[in-house]
Design a protein around this motif. Structure first.
Motif, mmCIF file in Angstrom:
data_model
loop_
_atom_site.group_PDB
_atom_site.id
_atom_site.type_symbol
_atom_site.label_atom_id
_atom_site.label_comp_id
_atom_site.label_asym_id
_atom_site.label_seq_id
_atom_site.Cartn_x
_atom_site.Cartn_y
_atom_site.Cartn_z
ATOM 1 N N TYR A 61 0.862 -1.293 -0.068
ATOM 2 C CA TYR A 61 -0.001 0.075 0.092
ATOM 3 C C TYR A 61 0.896 1.312 0.034
ATOM 4 N N SER A 62 0.349 2.207 -0.448
ATOM 5 C CA SER A 62 0.909 3.705 -0.220
ATOM 6 C C SER A 62 -0.117 4.862 0.182
ATOM 7 N N VAL A 63 0.300 5.808 0.599
ATOM 8 C CA VAL A 63 -0.663 6.845 0.747
ATOM 9 C C VAL A 63 -0.267 8.056 -0.178
ATOM 10 N N VAL A 64 -1.479 8.380 -0.802
ATOM 11 C CA VAL A 64 -1.077 9.096 -2.061
ATOM 12 C C VAL A 64 -1.388 10.723 -1.201
ATOM 13 N N ARG A 65 -0.278 11.550 -1.709
ATOM 14 C CA ARG A 65 -0.336 12.942 -1.078
ATOM 15 C C ARG A 65 -0.383 13.856 -2.156
ATOM 16 N N ASP A 66 -0.201 13.405 -3.407
ATOM 17 C CA ASP A 66 -0.154 14.339 -4.771
ATOM 18 C C ASP A 66 -0.977 13.932 -5.594
ATOM 19 N N ALA A 67 -2.080 14.680 -5.516
ATOM 20 C CA ALA A 67 -3.060 14.056 -6.440
ATOM 21 C C ALA A 67 -3.250 14.071 -7.779
ATOM 22 N N TYR A 71 -8.796 14.099 -7.953
ATOM 23 C CA TYR A 71 -8.668 13.396 -6.549
ATOM 24 C C TYR A 71 -8.283 14.398 -5.691
ATOM 25 N N TYR A 77 -4.957 9.793 0.878
ATOM 26 C CA TYR A 77 -5.593 8.650 0.893
ATOM 27 C C TYR A 77 -4.985 7.295 0.490
ATOM 28 N N VAL A 79 -3.917 3.866 -0.976
ATOM 29 C CA VAL A 79 -4.136 2.914 -2.315
ATOM 30 C C VAL A 79 -3.367 1.777 -2.008
ATOM 31 N N ALA A 80 -4.003 0.849 -2.371
ATOM 32 C CA ALA A 80 -3.465 -0.755 -1.999
ATOM 33 C C ALA A 80 -3.505 -1.631 -3.197
ATOM 34 N N PRO A 93 -8.584 1.964 -3.869
ATOM 35 C CA PRO A 93 -8.437 2.718 -2.452
ATOM 36 C C PRO A 93 -8.873 1.899 -1.263
ATOM 37 N N LEU A 115 -16.191 6.580 -6.475
ATOM 38 C CA LEU A 115 -14.557 6.857 -6.731
ATOM 39 C C LEU A 115 -14.321 8.484 -6.598
ATOM 40 N N MET B 150 4.161 1.468 -3.765
ATOM 41 C CA MET B 150 3.883 0.224 -3.356
ATOM 42 C C MET B 150 5.043 -0.881 -3.510
ATOM 43 N N ARG B 153 7.424 -0.327 -0.827
ATOM 44 C CA ARG B 153 6.972 -0.962 0.511
ATOM 45 C C ARG B 153 7.205 -2.496 0.503
ATOM 46 N N LEU B 200 5.770 12.009 -0.720
ATOM 47 C CA LEU B 200 5.311 12.046 -1.995
ATOM 48 C C LEU B 200 4.020 11.115 -2.072
ATOM 49 N N ASP B 202 3.717 7.595 0.387
ATOM 50 C CA ASP B 202 4.532 7.017 1.452
ATOM 51 C C ASP B 202 4.884 5.495 0.865
#
Lengths: 139, 387
Positions: A61-67, A71, A77, A79-80, A93, A115, B150, B153, B200, B202
Protein backbone atom coordinates in the motif's frame (compact mmCIF):
# COMPACT_ATOMS: atom_id res chain seq x y z
CA UNK A 1 -7.66 11.72 -17.79
CA UNK A 2 -10.56 11.77 -20.20
CA UNK A 3 -13.57 11.47 -17.90
CA UNK A 4 -15.99 13.02 -20.34
CA UNK A 5 -17.30 9.80 -21.81
CA UNK A 6 -20.15 8.07 -19.96
CA UNK A 7 -19.75 4.79 -21.91
CA UNK A 8 -16.06 4.70 -20.87
CA UNK A 9 -17.22 3.81 -17.36
CA UNK A 10 -20.69 2.38 -18.01
CA UNK A 11 -19.30 -0.41 -20.16
CA UNK A 12 -17.22 -1.55 -17.20
CA UNK A 13 -20.07 -1.57 -14.70
CA UNK A 14 -20.05 -5.37 -14.34
CA UNK A 15 -16.44 -5.29 -13.24
CA UNK A 16 -16.44 -1.98 -11.38
CA UNK A 17 -19.76 -2.48 -9.56
CA UNK A 18 -19.95 -6.25 -9.09
CA UNK A 19 -16.38 -7.56 -9.27
CA UNK A 20 -17.16 -9.84 -12.19
CA UNK A 21 -14.07 -11.17 -13.94
CA UNK A 22 -13.30 -14.41 -15.70
CA UNK A 23 -12.18 -17.96 -15.05
CA UNK A 24 -10.41 -20.27 -17.49
CA UNK A 25 -12.25 -23.60 -17.53
CA UNK A 26 -9.13 -25.34 -18.88
CA UNK A 27 -6.71 -24.42 -16.08
CA UNK A 28 -8.96 -22.98 -13.38
CA UNK A 29 -7.10 -19.65 -13.13
CA UNK A 30 -9.26 -16.62 -12.28
CA UNK A 31 -8.68 -13.14 -13.68
CA UNK A 32 -9.78 -9.71 -12.61
CA UNK A 33 -10.60 -7.83 -14.73
CA UNK A 34 -11.70 -10.58 -17.08
CA UNK A 35 -9.49 -11.43 -20.02
CA UNK A 36 -10.38 -12.78 -23.43
CA UNK A 37 -7.19 -14.83 -23.63
CA UNK A 38 -5.85 -17.00 -20.79
CA UNK A 39 -2.10 -16.25 -20.48
CA UNK A 40 -1.56 -19.79 -19.16
CA UNK A 41 -3.45 -21.72 -21.86
CA UNK A 42 -3.71 -19.26 -24.76
CA UNK A 43 -5.37 -21.17 -27.63
CA UNK A 44 -6.52 -24.05 -25.39
CA UNK A 45 -8.07 -21.72 -22.82
CA UNK A 46 -11.81 -21.26 -22.44
CA UNK A 47 -13.09 -18.29 -20.46
CA UNK A 48 -16.36 -17.81 -18.67
CA UNK A 49 -17.60 -15.11 -16.29
CA UNK A 50 -16.68 -15.42 -12.64
CA UNK A 51 -17.96 -13.33 -9.72
CA UNK A 52 -15.46 -12.66 -6.95
CA UNK A 53 -16.45 -12.69 -3.27
CA UNK A 54 -14.76 -9.35 -2.63
CA UNK A 55 -12.70 -10.73 0.24
CA UNK A 56 -8.93 -10.50 0.26
CA UNK A 57 -5.88 -9.10 1.95
CA UNK A 58 -3.50 -6.18 1.51
CA UNK A 59 -0.32 -7.08 -0.42
CA UNK A 60 1.22 -3.59 -0.33
CA UNK A 61 0.00 0.00 0.00
CA UNK A 62 0.87 3.68 -0.20
CA UNK A 63 -0.62 6.96 0.94
CA UNK A 64 -1.24 9.32 -1.96
CA UNK A 65 -0.34 12.92 -1.09
CA UNK A 66 0.04 14.41 -4.57
CA UNK A 67 -3.29 14.01 -6.29
CA UNK A 68 -3.95 13.61 -9.98
CA UNK A 69 -6.84 15.48 -11.61
CA UNK A 70 -10.16 14.57 -9.99
CA UNK A 71 -8.66 13.37 -6.72
CA UNK A 72 -7.65 16.79 -5.27
CA UNK A 73 -10.28 16.63 -2.52
CA UNK A 74 -9.41 13.09 -1.49
CA UNK A 75 -5.76 13.47 -0.41
CA UNK A 76 -4.29 12.02 1.67
CA UNK A 77 -5.82 8.64 0.84
CA UNK A 78 -4.65 5.02 0.95
CA UNK A 79 -4.21 3.06 -2.25
CA UNK A 80 -3.38 -0.64 -2.05
CA UNK A 81 -2.85 -3.80 -4.00
CA UNK A 82 -5.27 -6.42 -2.66
CA UNK A 83 -5.02 -10.14 -3.34
CA UNK A 84 -8.53 -11.58 -3.66
CA UNK A 85 -9.11 -14.91 -1.93
CA UNK A 86 -9.83 -16.50 -5.31
CA UNK A 87 -6.34 -15.55 -6.58
CA UNK A 88 -5.99 -12.39 -8.64
CA UNK A 89 -4.73 -9.04 -7.32
CA UNK A 90 -6.19 -5.61 -7.99
CA UNK A 91 -5.42 -1.96 -7.20
CA UNK A 92 -7.96 -0.14 -5.03
CA UNK A 93 -8.47 2.73 -2.61
CA UNK A 94 -8.83 1.63 1.02
CA UNK A 95 -11.63 3.35 2.93
CA UNK A 96 -12.85 3.31 6.56
CA UNK A 97 -9.21 2.99 7.57
CA UNK A 98 -6.88 5.45 9.32
CA UNK A 99 -3.59 6.16 7.58
CA UNK A 100 -1.60 4.53 10.39
CA UNK A 101 -3.98 1.59 10.76
CA UNK A 102 -3.20 -0.23 7.51
CA UNK A 103 -0.62 -3.02 7.32
CA UNK A 104 0.58 -5.67 4.88
CA UNK A 105 -1.63 -8.72 5.34
CA UNK A 106 -4.67 -6.76 6.57
CA UNK A 107 -7.93 -8.63 5.75
CA UNK A 108 -10.20 -6.41 3.62
CA UNK A 109 -13.50 -6.62 1.78
CA UNK A 110 -15.01 -4.78 -1.17
CA UNK A 111 -17.69 -2.14 -0.78
CA UNK A 112 -19.52 -0.03 -3.37
CA UNK A 113 -18.54 3.64 -3.24
CA UNK A 114 -18.27 6.87 -5.16
CA UNK A 115 -14.75 6.94 -6.57
CA UNK A 116 -14.64 10.58 -7.71
CA UNK A 117 -16.40 13.28 -9.70
CA UNK A 118 -15.15 14.13 -13.14
CA UNK A 119 -14.98 17.89 -12.65
CA UNK A 120 -17.83 20.30 -11.81
CA UNK A 121 -20.00 19.23 -14.72
CA UNK A 122 -18.75 15.71 -15.28
CA UNK A 123 -20.23 12.37 -14.34
CA UNK A 124 -19.91 10.77 -10.90
CA UNK A 125 -17.81 7.65 -11.12
CA UNK A 126 -18.75 4.73 -8.86
CA UNK A 127 -16.92 1.50 -8.23
CA UNK A 128 -15.33 -0.69 -5.60
CA UNK A 129 -13.21 0.43 -2.70
CA UNK A 130 -11.98 -1.98 -0.04
CA UNK A 131 -12.33 -1.62 3.75
CA UNK A 132 -10.85 -3.48 6.72
CA UNK A 133 -12.83 -6.50 7.93
CA UNK A 134 -13.22 -5.54 11.58
CA UNK A 135 -12.14 -8.22 14.01
CA UNK A 136 -10.64 -10.47 11.32
CA UNK A 137 -7.15 -11.82 11.97
CA UNK A 138 -4.50 -11.76 9.26
CA UNK A 139 -3.50 -15.13 7.79
CA UNK B 1 21.98 -9.06 -44.03
CA UNK B 2 23.30 -8.79 -40.50
CA UNK B 3 25.22 -5.53 -40.17
CA UNK B 4 26.98 -4.50 -37.00
CA UNK B 5 25.90 -1.07 -35.81
CA UNK B 6 27.99 1.75 -34.33
CA UNK B 7 27.23 5.09 -32.70
CA UNK B 8 29.18 7.74 -34.62
CA UNK B 9 27.69 10.96 -33.22
CA UNK B 10 25.91 12.25 -30.11
CA UNK B 11 24.20 15.49 -29.13
CA UNK B 12 22.14 16.72 -26.19
CA UNK B 13 20.54 19.92 -24.95
CA UNK B 14 20.77 21.01 -21.36
CA UNK B 15 18.07 19.20 -19.37
CA UNK B 16 15.76 21.35 -17.29
CA UNK B 17 13.16 24.08 -17.63
CA UNK B 18 13.40 25.60 -21.08
CA UNK B 19 10.88 28.43 -20.80
CA UNK B 20 12.06 30.11 -23.99
CA UNK B 21 12.45 27.01 -26.17
CA UNK B 22 9.74 24.78 -27.56
CA UNK B 23 9.75 21.08 -28.46
CA UNK B 24 10.78 21.44 -32.06
CA UNK B 25 13.75 23.68 -31.24
CA UNK B 26 14.99 21.32 -28.51
CA UNK B 27 14.64 18.36 -30.87
CA UNK B 28 16.42 20.09 -33.74
CA UNK B 29 19.22 21.41 -31.49
CA UNK B 30 20.05 17.90 -30.24
CA UNK B 31 19.80 16.42 -33.75
CA UNK B 32 22.02 19.12 -35.20
CA UNK B 33 24.66 18.61 -32.48
CA UNK B 34 24.66 14.85 -33.18
CA UNK B 35 25.06 15.35 -36.94
CA UNK B 36 27.96 17.76 -36.38
CA UNK B 37 29.57 15.41 -33.89
CA UNK B 38 29.26 12.56 -36.42
CA UNK B 39 30.64 14.72 -39.18
CA UNK B 40 27.83 13.60 -41.52
CA UNK B 41 25.74 15.69 -43.88
CA UNK B 42 21.95 15.61 -43.84
CA UNK B 43 22.18 13.91 -47.23
CA UNK B 44 23.88 10.92 -45.58
CA UNK B 45 20.93 10.25 -43.24
CA UNK B 46 18.63 7.51 -44.53
CA UNK B 47 15.90 7.71 -41.87
CA UNK B 48 14.88 9.37 -38.60
CA UNK B 49 13.40 7.72 -35.48
CA UNK B 50 11.92 9.97 -32.78
CA UNK B 51 11.51 8.78 -29.20
CA UNK B 52 8.70 10.68 -27.50
CA UNK B 53 6.18 9.66 -24.86
CA UNK B 54 3.39 12.17 -24.98
CA UNK B 55 3.75 15.36 -27.01
CA UNK B 56 0.01 15.06 -27.68
CA UNK B 57 -0.79 15.58 -24.00
CA UNK B 58 2.07 17.94 -23.18
CA UNK B 59 1.84 20.37 -26.11
CA UNK B 60 -1.01 19.09 -28.29
CA UNK B 61 1.35 17.96 -31.05
CA UNK B 62 1.47 14.48 -32.58
CA UNK B 63 3.16 13.52 -35.85
CA UNK B 64 6.65 14.33 -34.56
CA UNK B 65 8.22 12.28 -37.35
CA UNK B 66 7.17 14.76 -39.99
CA UNK B 67 7.93 17.71 -37.72
CA UNK B 68 11.49 16.50 -37.20
CA UNK B 69 12.16 15.79 -40.88
CA UNK B 70 10.72 19.19 -41.78
CA UNK B 71 12.69 21.34 -39.32
CA UNK B 72 15.84 19.18 -39.57
CA UNK B 73 15.62 20.09 -43.28
CA UNK B 74 15.70 16.38 -44.07
CA UNK B 75 12.51 15.96 -46.08
CA UNK B 76 11.74 13.64 -47.86
CA UNK B 77 13.66 11.20 -45.60
CA UNK B 78 11.34 8.75 -43.79
CA UNK B 79 10.76 9.76 -40.18
CA UNK B 80 8.72 7.96 -37.52
CA UNK B 81 7.92 8.54 -33.86
CA UNK B 82 8.32 5.55 -31.52
CA UNK B 83 6.31 5.39 -28.28
CA UNK B 84 6.89 3.12 -25.28
CA UNK B 85 6.12 5.49 -22.38
CA UNK B 86 9.39 6.67 -20.83
CA UNK B 87 11.23 3.85 -22.60
CA UNK B 88 10.42 5.62 -25.89
CA UNK B 89 14.01 6.81 -26.28
CA UNK B 90 15.44 3.34 -25.66
CA UNK B 91 12.90 1.80 -28.03
CA UNK B 92 13.73 4.39 -30.71
CA UNK B 93 17.43 3.55 -30.40
CA UNK B 94 16.52 -0.10 -30.87
CA UNK B 95 14.35 0.62 -33.92
CA UNK B 96 17.21 2.57 -35.51
CA UNK B 97 19.59 -0.25 -34.66
CA UNK B 98 17.28 -2.89 -36.18
CA UNK B 99 16.77 -0.79 -39.31
CA UNK B 100 20.54 -0.76 -39.95
CA UNK B 101 21.00 -4.36 -38.88
CA UNK B 102 18.38 -5.43 -41.40
CA UNK B 103 20.45 -3.90 -44.19
CA UNK B 104 17.71 -1.46 -45.18
CA UNK B 105 19.57 1.69 -44.07
CA UNK B 106 23.23 2.66 -43.61
CA UNK B 107 22.93 5.74 -41.37
CA UNK B 108 20.00 6.84 -39.19
CA UNK B 109 19.34 9.68 -36.76
CA UNK B 110 17.62 8.77 -33.47
CA UNK B 111 16.28 11.72 -31.53
CA UNK B 112 14.50 11.61 -28.15
CA UNK B 113 12.56 14.61 -26.93
CA UNK B 114 9.99 15.72 -24.35
CA UNK B 115 8.62 19.16 -23.50
CA UNK B 116 6.84 18.92 -20.15
CA UNK B 117 6.91 22.40 -18.66
CA UNK B 118 4.06 23.88 -20.72
CA UNK B 119 1.35 22.16 -18.61
CA UNK B 120 0.03 22.96 -15.10
CA UNK B 121 1.46 20.53 -12.53
CA UNK B 122 -1.73 18.44 -11.97
CA UNK B 123 -1.91 17.83 -15.70
CA UNK B 124 1.78 16.87 -15.77
CA UNK B 125 1.09 14.31 -13.02
CA UNK B 126 -1.82 12.98 -15.05
CA UNK B 127 0.20 12.82 -18.26
CA UNK B 128 3.05 10.93 -16.55
CA UNK B 129 0.42 8.55 -15.14
CA UNK B 130 -0.77 7.54 -18.59
CA UNK B 131 1.97 4.90 -18.76
CA UNK B 132 0.12 2.88 -16.10
CA UNK B 133 -3.19 1.05 -16.58
CA UNK B 134 -5.82 3.77 -16.93
CA UNK B 135 -8.83 1.57 -16.21
CA UNK B 136 -7.51 -0.63 -13.40
CA UNK B 137 -4.76 1.36 -11.67
CA UNK B 138 -5.26 5.05 -12.26
CA UNK B 139 -9.07 4.95 -12.27
CA UNK B 140 -8.84 3.57 -8.74
CA UNK B 141 -6.73 6.41 -7.39
CA UNK B 142 -3.19 5.13 -7.99
CA UNK B 143 -0.74 7.84 -9.07
CA UNK B 144 2.45 6.91 -10.86
CA UNK B 145 4.43 7.73 -7.70
CA UNK B 146 2.14 5.59 -5.53
CA UNK B 147 2.68 2.57 -7.80
CA UNK B 148 6.45 2.86 -7.28
CA UNK B 149 5.78 3.47 -3.59
CA UNK B 150 3.85 0.20 -3.34
CA UNK B 151 6.75 -1.60 -5.04
CA UNK B 152 9.18 0.08 -2.60
CA UNK B 153 7.08 -0.83 0.44
CA UNK B 154 7.01 -4.49 -0.59
CA UNK B 155 10.75 -4.51 -1.39
CA UNK B 156 11.41 -3.17 2.12
CA UNK B 157 9.07 -5.79 3.57
CA UNK B 158 10.54 -8.75 1.65
CA UNK B 159 14.25 -7.91 1.62
CA UNK B 160 14.74 -5.48 4.49
CA UNK B 161 15.70 -2.66 2.13
CA UNK B 162 15.87 0.57 4.12
CA UNK B 163 14.80 4.13 3.51
CA UNK B 164 18.44 5.17 4.01
CA UNK B 165 19.61 2.79 1.27
CA UNK B 166 17.07 4.26 -1.15
CA UNK B 167 18.13 7.78 -0.20
CA UNK B 168 21.75 6.80 -0.88
CA UNK B 169 20.83 6.31 -4.58
CA UNK B 170 19.63 9.90 -4.71
CA UNK B 171 22.71 11.21 -2.89
CA UNK B 172 25.00 9.40 -5.36
CA UNK B 173 23.14 10.59 -8.44
CA UNK B 174 23.06 14.21 -7.32
CA UNK B 175 26.79 14.05 -6.57
CA UNK B 176 27.48 12.73 -10.08
CA UNK B 177 25.35 15.43 -11.68
CA UNK B 178 27.53 18.15 -10.16
CA UNK B 179 30.15 17.05 -12.72
CA UNK B 180 27.70 17.04 -15.65
CA UNK B 181 27.31 20.45 -17.32
CA UNK B 182 24.08 19.38 -19.07
CA UNK B 183 22.38 18.04 -15.91
CA UNK B 184 19.19 19.52 -14.44
CA UNK B 185 20.17 19.47 -10.75
CA UNK B 186 23.87 20.17 -10.22
CA UNK B 187 23.93 20.27 -6.42
CA UNK B 188 24.54 17.64 -3.75
CA UNK B 189 21.84 16.40 -1.37
CA UNK B 190 22.15 14.48 1.92
CA UNK B 191 20.42 11.35 3.18
CA UNK B 192 18.74 13.45 5.88
CA UNK B 193 17.64 15.94 3.24
CA UNK B 194 16.00 13.20 1.15
CA UNK B 195 14.24 11.69 4.18
CA UNK B 196 13.12 14.99 5.71
CA UNK B 197 11.50 16.49 2.62
CA UNK B 198 7.74 16.06 2.29
CA UNK B 199 6.08 12.72 1.55
CA UNK B 200 5.08 12.22 -2.08
CA UNK B 201 3.52 8.76 -1.72
CA UNK B 202 4.53 6.88 1.43
CA UNK B 203 7.22 5.61 1.83
CA UNK B 204 8.66 7.79 -0.99
CA UNK B 205 9.44 11.46 -0.46
CA UNK B 206 9.52 14.29 -2.96
CA UNK B 207 13.25 13.71 -3.48
CA UNK B 208 12.91 9.98 -4.28
CA UNK B 209 11.49 10.63 -7.73
CA UNK B 210 12.73 12.33 -10.87
CA UNK B 211 11.26 15.78 -11.45
CA UNK B 212 9.73 16.82 -14.75
CA UNK B 213 12.03 18.37 -17.33
CA UNK B 214 12.37 19.55 -20.90
CA UNK B 215 15.15 18.34 -23.12
CA UNK B 216 16.32 16.37 -26.12
CA UNK B 217 19.15 14.02 -27.00
CA UNK B 218 20.19 12.49 -30.32
CA UNK B 219 22.56 9.90 -31.70
CA UNK B 220 23.69 9.02 -35.21
CA UNK B 221 23.84 5.26 -35.84
CA UNK B 222 25.85 3.84 -38.73
CA UNK B 223 26.81 0.51 -40.30
CA UNK B 224 29.90 -0.41 -38.33
CA UNK B 225 31.95 -1.08 -41.48
CA UNK B 226 31.29 2.51 -42.65
CA UNK B 227 31.85 4.12 -39.26
CA UNK B 228 35.58 4.78 -39.65
CA UNK B 229 34.82 7.03 -42.63
CA UNK B 230 33.21 9.50 -40.21
CA UNK B 231 34.93 9.10 -36.86
CA UNK B 232 38.03 7.71 -35.16
CA UNK B 233 36.02 6.81 -32.07
CA UNK B 234 33.01 4.69 -33.11
CA UNK B 235 31.21 2.91 -30.29
CA UNK B 236 29.76 -0.46 -31.21
CA UNK B 237 26.26 -1.55 -30.11
CA UNK B 238 27.24 -5.08 -29.17
CA UNK B 239 23.91 -6.14 -27.64
CA UNK B 240 20.28 -5.04 -27.84
CA UNK B 241 17.32 -6.59 -26.03
CA UNK B 242 13.73 -5.58 -25.41
CA UNK B 243 10.98 -7.29 -23.41
CA UNK B 244 7.47 -6.68 -22.07
CA UNK B 245 5.63 -7.36 -18.81
CA UNK B 246 2.08 -6.75 -17.56
CA UNK B 247 1.10 -3.09 -17.69
CA UNK B 248 -0.42 -3.19 -14.16
CA UNK B 249 1.94 -4.03 -11.32
CA UNK B 250 -0.77 -6.03 -9.52
CA UNK B 251 -0.63 -8.60 -12.35
CA UNK B 252 3.15 -9.15 -12.14
CA UNK B 253 4.56 -12.59 -11.34
CA UNK B 254 6.50 -10.85 -8.57
CA UNK B 255 5.80 -7.20 -7.75
CA UNK B 256 9.41 -6.55 -6.64
CA UNK B 257 11.07 -8.08 -9.72
CA UNK B 258 11.13 -6.58 -13.19
CA UNK B 259 10.92 -9.66 -15.38
CA UNK B 260 11.17 -7.54 -18.54
CA UNK B 261 14.56 -6.23 -17.38
CA UNK B 262 15.79 -9.76 -16.66
CA UNK B 263 14.67 -10.93 -20.11
CA UNK B 264 15.90 -7.89 -22.09
CA UNK B 265 19.29 -7.93 -20.36
CA UNK B 266 19.76 -11.66 -20.91
CA UNK B 267 19.22 -11.17 -24.64
CA UNK B 268 21.68 -8.26 -24.67
CA UNK B 269 24.35 -10.04 -22.57
CA UNK B 270 24.16 -13.14 -24.77
CA UNK B 271 24.39 -11.11 -27.94
CA UNK B 272 27.38 -9.15 -26.62
CA UNK B 273 28.92 -12.36 -25.27
CA UNK B 274 29.57 -10.76 -21.89
CA UNK B 275 28.48 -11.33 -18.30
CA UNK B 276 27.20 -8.61 -15.93
CA UNK B 277 30.64 -8.45 -14.27
CA UNK B 278 32.14 -7.21 -17.54
CA UNK B 279 30.11 -3.97 -17.46
CA UNK B 280 32.30 -0.95 -16.66
CA UNK B 281 29.63 1.75 -16.56
CA UNK B 282 25.81 1.73 -16.65
CA UNK B 283 23.00 4.24 -17.09
CA UNK B 284 19.88 2.98 -15.29
CA UNK B 285 16.24 4.04 -15.19
CA UNK B 286 16.01 5.60 -11.71
CA UNK B 287 12.61 7.24 -12.15
CA UNK B 288 12.37 6.53 -8.42
CA UNK B 289 15.16 5.54 -6.02
CA UNK B 290 13.77 2.00 -5.61
CA UNK B 291 13.88 1.53 -9.39
CA UNK B 292 17.69 1.80 -9.43
CA UNK B 293 17.97 -0.69 -6.56
CA UNK B 294 15.75 -3.15 -8.46
CA UNK B 295 17.61 -2.47 -11.71
CA UNK B 296 20.99 -3.57 -10.32
CA UNK B 297 19.32 -6.72 -8.99
CA UNK B 298 17.41 -7.57 -12.16
CA UNK B 299 20.41 -6.80 -14.40
CA UNK B 300 22.19 -9.38 -12.22
CA UNK B 301 24.88 -6.95 -11.00
CA UNK B 302 23.99 -8.23 -7.50
CA UNK B 303 21.79 -11.08 -6.17
CA UNK B 304 18.07 -10.36 -5.64
CA UNK B 305 17.53 -8.47 -2.41
CA UNK B 306 21.13 -7.19 -2.23
CA UNK B 307 20.45 -3.96 -4.15
CA UNK B 308 20.06 -1.78 -1.06
CA UNK B 309 23.16 -2.99 0.83
CA UNK B 310 25.23 -2.84 -2.39
CA UNK B 311 24.39 0.82 -2.93
CA UNK B 312 25.30 1.49 0.70
CA UNK B 313 28.66 -0.29 0.18
CA UNK B 314 29.50 1.95 -2.77
CA UNK B 315 29.25 -0.67 -5.55
CA UNK B 316 27.56 1.81 -7.91
CA UNK B 317 29.42 5.04 -7.17
CA UNK B 318 32.22 6.36 -9.38
CA UNK B 319 35.24 4.38 -8.18
CA UNK B 320 33.02 1.41 -7.25
CA UNK B 321 32.89 -1.87 -9.14
CA UNK B 322 30.03 -0.87 -11.48
CA UNK B 323 29.48 2.90 -11.51
CA UNK B 324 25.79 3.56 -12.26
CA UNK B 325 24.23 6.80 -13.46
CA UNK B 326 27.44 8.76 -13.76
CA UNK B 327 25.36 11.39 -15.59
CA UNK B 328 23.24 11.94 -12.50
CA UNK B 329 20.57 9.58 -13.80
CA UNK B 330 16.91 10.40 -14.27
CA UNK B 331 16.91 12.00 -10.83
CA UNK B 332 19.63 14.59 -11.29
CA UNK B 333 20.60 14.72 -14.98
CA UNK B 334 16.84 14.96 -15.48
CA UNK B 335 14.03 12.89 -16.96
CA UNK B 336 12.42 14.39 -20.06
CA UNK B 337 10.51 11.14 -20.61
CA UNK B 338 11.01 10.33 -24.30
CA UNK B 339 14.49 11.89 -24.37
CA UNK B 340 15.81 9.87 -21.45
CA UNK B 341 16.64 6.60 -23.23
CA UNK B 342 18.72 8.54 -25.76
CA UNK B 343 20.32 10.71 -23.06
CA UNK B 344 21.49 7.47 -21.41
CA UNK B 345 23.29 6.48 -24.62
CA UNK B 346 24.79 9.99 -24.83
CA UNK B 347 26.37 9.47 -21.39
CA UNK B 348 27.65 5.95 -22.04
CA UNK B 349 29.21 6.99 -25.37
CA UNK B 350 30.92 9.93 -23.64
CA UNK B 351 32.26 7.52 -21.02
CA UNK B 352 33.53 5.01 -23.59
CA UNK B 353 35.19 7.79 -25.61
CA UNK B 354 36.84 9.07 -22.42
CA UNK B 355 35.09 12.46 -22.70
CA UNK B 356 33.24 12.50 -19.37
CA UNK B 357 35.76 14.76 -17.60
CA UNK B 358 35.10 15.05 -13.86
CA UNK B 359 32.82 12.01 -13.83
CA UNK B 360 34.96 9.80 -16.11
CA UNK B 361 35.19 6.10 -15.24
CA UNK B 362 38.84 5.22 -15.86
CA UNK B 363 39.38 2.79 -18.70
CA UNK B 364 35.69 2.14 -19.37
CA UNK B 365 35.33 -0.10 -22.43
CA UNK B 366 31.89 -1.72 -21.95
CA UNK B 367 28.77 0.29 -21.10
CA UNK B 368 25.12 -0.61 -20.55
CA UNK B 369 21.85 1.33 -20.76
CA UNK B 370 18.57 0.18 -19.22
CA UNK B 371 15.43 2.04 -20.26
CA UNK B 372 12.10 1.34 -18.59
CA UNK B 373 8.56 2.18 -19.68
CA UNK B 374 6.20 3.11 -16.85
CA UNK B 375 6.55 0.74 -13.90
CA UNK B 376 8.31 -1.90 -16.00
CA UNK B 377 5.84 -2.93 -18.71
CA UNK B 378 8.61 -2.26 -21.25
CA UNK B 379 12.35 -2.71 -20.78
CA UNK B 380 15.06 -1.99 -23.32
CA UNK B 381 18.71 -2.86 -22.62
CA UNK B 382 21.67 -1.98 -24.81
CA UNK B 383 25.34 -2.84 -24.45
CA UNK B 384 28.04 -0.67 -25.98
CA UNK B 385 31.68 -1.39 -26.63
CA UNK B 386 34.58 0.86 -27.48
CA UNK B 387 36.20 -0.23 -30.71
Amino acid sequence: MSDRSVPLFWRKSKQMYNLIGSECITCGTRYFPGRRICPQCRKEGQMHEFKFSGKGQVVTYSVVRDAPEGYELEVPYIVAIVQLEEGPRLTTPITYCDLDEIFIGMPVEACFRKLREAGDHGIIIYGYKFRPIKGAKPN
Amino acid sequence: MNQEVAVIGIGMTKIGEHWETDLRDLMIEAGDLALMDANVDGEDIDAIFIGNMSAGLFIGQEHLGALAADYDALTPKPSTRIEAADASGGAAIRMGYLAIKSGEFDIVLVNGVEKMSDLPVEEVISAIGTSSDQSWERNFGATFASLWAMIARLHMHEYGTTREQMAQVIVKNHKNAVQNPLAQFRFPVTIEGVLRTGMLADPLTNLDGAAWADGAAAVVLCRADYAKKFTDTPVLISGSGQASDTIAIHDRRDITTMDAVIKASKIAYDQAKITPEDVDVAELHDSFSIAEIMAIEDLDFVPKGQGGPSVEDGLTKIGGKIPCNTSGGLKARGHPLGATGVAQVFEVVQQLRGEANGRQVDGATIGLTQSLGGTGGTAVVHIFKRR
